[in-house]
Design an enzyme around this catalytic site. Structure first.
Site, PDB file in Angstrom:
ATOM      1  N   PHE A 154      25.354   9.399 -15.647  1.00 29.30           N
ATOM      2  CA  PHE A 154      24.532   9.979 -16.705  1.00 29.30           C
ATOM      3  C   PHE A 154      24.702  11.508 -16.653  1.00 29.30           C
ATOM      4  CE2 PHE A 154      22.770   5.839 -16.667  1.00 29.30           C
ATOM      5  CZ  PHE A 154      22.015   5.655 -17.819  1.00 29.30           C
TER       6      PHE A 154
ATOM      7  N   TRP B 229      30.452   3.661 -21.173  1.00 31.70           N
ATOM      8  CA  TRP B 229      29.617   3.686 -22.379  1.00 31.70           C
ATOM      9  C   TRP B 229      30.144   4.733 -23.352  1.00 31.70           C
ATOM     10  CZ3 TRP B 229      26.822   6.636 -25.656  1.00 31.70           C
ATOM     11  CH2 TRP B 229      25.912   5.996 -26.497  1.00 31.70           C
TER      12      TRP B 229
ATOM     13  N   ARG C  75      28.070 -14.229 -20.637  1.00 26.20           N
ATOM     14  CA  ARG C  75      27.083 -15.163 -21.172  1.00 26.20           C
ATOM     15  C   ARG C  75      26.780 -14.853 -22.634  1.00 26.20           C
ATOM     16  NH1 ARG C  75      22.100 -14.185 -17.578  1.00 26.20           N
ATOM     17  NH2 ARG C  75      23.013 -12.117 -17.549  1.00 26.20           N
TER      18      ARG C  75
ATOM     19  N   ALA D 277      18.885 -15.601 -15.337  1.00 30.57           N
ATOM     20  CA  ALA D 277      19.126 -15.490 -13.895  1.00 30.57           C
ATOM     21  C   ALA D 277      17.838 -15.453 -13.090  1.00 30.57           C
ATOM     22  CB  ALA D 277      19.962 -14.255 -13.586  1.00 30.57           C
TER      23      ALA D 277
ATOM     24  N   LYS E 187      25.135  -3.229 -16.455  1.00 34.99           N
ATOM     25  CA  LYS E 187      26.055  -4.189 -15.840  1.00 34.99           C
ATOM     26  C   LYS E 187      27.010  -4.818 -16.849  1.00 34.99           C
ATOM     27  CE  LYS E 187      23.918  -7.589 -14.007  1.00 34.99           C
ATOM     28  NZ  LYS E 187      24.037  -8.562 -15.125  1.00 34.99           N
TER      29      LYS E 187
ATOM     30  N   LYS F 233      14.340  -6.763 -24.062  1.00 45.03           N
ATOM     31  CA  LYS F 233      15.509  -6.548 -23.208  1.00 45.03           C
ATOM     32  C   LYS F 233      16.773  -6.251 -24.002  1.00 45.03           C
ATOM     33  CE  LYS F 233      18.241  -8.742 -19.559  1.00 45.03           C
ATOM     34  NZ  LYS F 233      19.515  -8.801 -20.266  1.00 45.03           N
TER      35      LYS F 233
ATOM     36  N   THR G 272      27.857  -3.617 -19.714  1.00 42.28           N
ATOM     37  CA  THR G 272      28.708  -2.543 -20.219  1.00 42.28           C
ATOM     38  C   THR G 272      29.861  -2.272 -19.257  1.00 42.28           C
ATOM     39  OG1 THR G 272      26.792  -1.573 -21.326  1.00 42.28           O
ATOM     40  CG2 THR G 272      28.715  -0.153 -21.038  1.00 42.28           C
TER      41      THR G 272
ATOM     42  N   PHE H 113      21.154 -10.004 -13.688  1.00 41.29           N
ATOM     43  CA  PHE H 113      20.254  -9.180 -12.883  1.00 41.29           C
ATOM     44  C   PHE H 113      20.933  -8.712 -11.591  1.00 41.29           C
ATOM     45  CE2 PHE H 113      16.961 -11.665 -15.371  1.00 41.29           C
ATOM     46  CZ  PHE H 113      16.685 -10.616 -16.216  1.00 41.29           C
TER      47      PHE H 113
END
Length: 556
Positions: free
Chosen positions: A381, A409, A94, A273, A71, A105, A73, A301
């Site tokens: 992907f 990415w 954030r 979150a 998210k 994480k 990214t 999230f």
């Protein structure tokens, strides 16, 4: 293949003064923190008070999985893509917490060729905001215990102190502690505990304040304890809010950095979150809306947590009007929601995808409840089959929702151009009819019931005896007419992290209800959610190091 930190260390950053100039900022508008970071003066927002806002774009996601969604990214990549299309775009994110950085994480700076830089600084101490929040919180904690030690004129019941100490690190050993040990000189013996800094009310206040004086007033309104008569005791009763605001005088200013493609990025505030409301500061978003024609921001999230709180708490208080919502998903994550094991995600499986895509379907429904048009971003992907990708696109189109494949990415802004074009198309052709989900003046149980039924898909809500008692107490002191901030697992639409996909025939259990009166919301804790996370068996910190020449390795 290069990892994130290697890509970031090769970035050709522009001096932050140059990035500021792109936004029309002068040297008087910024406070430099080295060559590539600065803070933006609050005067910038005041001077542009009458300027028309840019378009606000929210990036959210399906419920996160171990397969990853990307998210942050996509948020960065979309901002870069809009700039490639010659749009004046600004990103608002954030700040990462040190707990996840050293835990499992990771940070929140994007990834690959869609990152904000300087990545190492942003993921570590940055401009010191987290430390200021920690110190401010713990000043209040120290004042509470000192007041009791010095005679307790407010008659604080030491058994009913609800304000906790914090630190910005995952440390499970500090969840429940005893303070005041060692005799009379060390104060009164009592139970206490630590939360992680990003779960603190001070963090939430920072992110919802409109200016320094508003922040000071909000901190004065923090409910810290009850007295021996059962009456509330507030921070302002301890006369400490002025000193607390003093500690926050620099932290309240939004931070300006850049992406790998030199797109301006404002990074400020970082509430969790799944515990707090999960959005960057209102000041950062409002400043970005005055400086850019398009503002891309994110909420933590999945849409059931971050987006719901973004809409019902942040937009409510900030009078914001989001114009478009991007919902991020991956084929891999949707298959995991459909029951596929993690080590089998590379194998095409349309049957599992058809089951797991119900999670995306529910999140689309949730966004539409707020009157905003969604677009789905599929993070591609190499293992995704054409059949699987076509299935997702066809499914979304049948719901009347646009879909765009992204490869930000690997390709940066170039990989997000199709998504950017879809977003611009929505902004041009669809008028936002944004509305919040509920009236904050309803009862706590009514508000919680609306969120559970409408957003999670639950049949109803159960309240434990403790929660029932806490609700009655908040009603008795008039602190119940506030928005609800649900503390819930991020992995499921339900309060059970193992119920993936789109659970049905379940109820949510609220085990505890607290008020963050200074921030302006009521916290409903569900499941076994922790306000102080722990480190994993093998923390990410074990792979990190700094070399003799100052090069950082293993950060991500």
């Amino acid at each position: 293949m290069k990892n994130d930190i290697q890509i970031a260390q090769e970035a050709k950053m522009e001096p932050i003064v140059t990035i500021a100039e792109k936004l029309g900022l002068t040297g008087d508008d910024i406070d430099l923190y080295g060559k590539y970071k600065c803070k933006i003066s609050l005067d910038v927002l005041r001077k542009r008070e009458n300027k028309e806002n840019g378009k606000l774009i929210l990036v959210t996601a399906i419920n996160p999985t171990a397969a990853g969604e990307g998210k942050s990214t996509v948020t960065v990549g979309l901002g870069q893509a809009l700039c490639r299309l010659q749009k004046n775009a600004v990103i608002a994110l954030r700040e990462p917490s040190l707990g996840p950085v050293f835990g499992v994480k990771g940070g929140a700076a994007g990834g690959g060729y869609a990152q904000v830089v300087p990545m190492e600084d942003i993921n570590l101490h940055f401009t010191g905001d987290m430390h200021a929040i920690t110190a401010t919180n713990n000043l209040l904690s120290a004042a509470i215990d000192n007041h009791i030690h010095q005679g307790n004129a407010l008659r604080i019941d030491s058994r009913r102190i609800i304000f906790r100490r914090v630190m910005d690190m995952n440390d499970r050993a500090l969840r429940d502690i005893v303070v005041g040990m060692g005799g009379k000189a060390n104060g009164f013996l009592r139970e206490d505990g630590f939360m992680i800094t990003v779960a603190s009310e001070i963090m939430a206040i920072l992110c919802l304040s409109k200016d320094l004086m508003d922040l000071k007033e909000r901190m004065g309104n923090i409910l810290v304890a009850y007295n021996l008569d059962g009456q509330p005791v507030f921070c302002k009763d301890l006369k400490i809010q002025g000193a607390m605001a003093l500690l926050m005088k620099d932290a309240i200013k939004p931070n300006l950095v850049q992406t790998l493609e030199n797109t301006p990025a404002i990074i400020h505030g970082g509430p969790f979150a799944n515990i707090a409301h999960g959005c960057n500061s209102l000041l950062a978003t409002k400043t970005a809306l005055k400086l850019g024609d398009y503002v891309v921001t994110e909420a933590g999230f999945g849409a059931d947590l971050g987006a719901e709180k973004f809409f019902d708490i942040k937009c409510r208080y900030g009078e914001l009007k989001p114009e478009c919502v991007v919902i991020v998903a991956t084929v891999r994550a949707l298959k995991l929601h459909g029951g596929v094991k993690k080590d089998e995600l590379s194998t095409p499986n349309v049957e599992a995808l058809a089951k797991g895509i119900e999670n995306l379907e529910k999140q689309i429904e949730n966004i539409k409840k707020y009157g905003v048009s969604p677009v789905v971003a599929i993070n591609r992907f190499v293992t995704d089959s054409d059949e699987e990708l076509n299935f997702v696109e066809t499914f979304c189109n049948k719901l009347g929702v646009e879909v765009a494949l992204t490869e930000v990415w690997a390709k940066g802004g170039e990989g997000g151009v199709k998504l950017a074009e879809k977003v611009l198309q929505i902004l041009e052709n669809n008028q936002s009819d944004f509305r919040v989900l509920y009236d904050e003046k309803l009862s706590i149980k009514e508000k919680m019931g609306i969120i559970a039924r409408e957003i999670y898909g639950a049949d109803g809500v159960n309240f434990t005896k403790d929660a029932e008692k806490q609700i009655k107490e908040l009603e008795s002191i008039g602190l119940d007419k506030l928005p609800i901030c649900v503390a819930k697992t991020q992995y499921s639409l339900s309060d059970n992290q193992f119920l993936l996909g789109r659970p049905r025939n379940f109820e949510v259990t609220v085990r505890e209800v607290r008020v963050s009166n200074g921030a302006g919301f009521i916290v409903a804790l569900t499941g076994d959610i922790m306000v102080m996370p722990g480190l994993p068996k093998v923390p990410a910190a074990e792979k990190m190091d700094i070399l003799e020449d100052g090069t950082i390795v293993g950060l991500f």
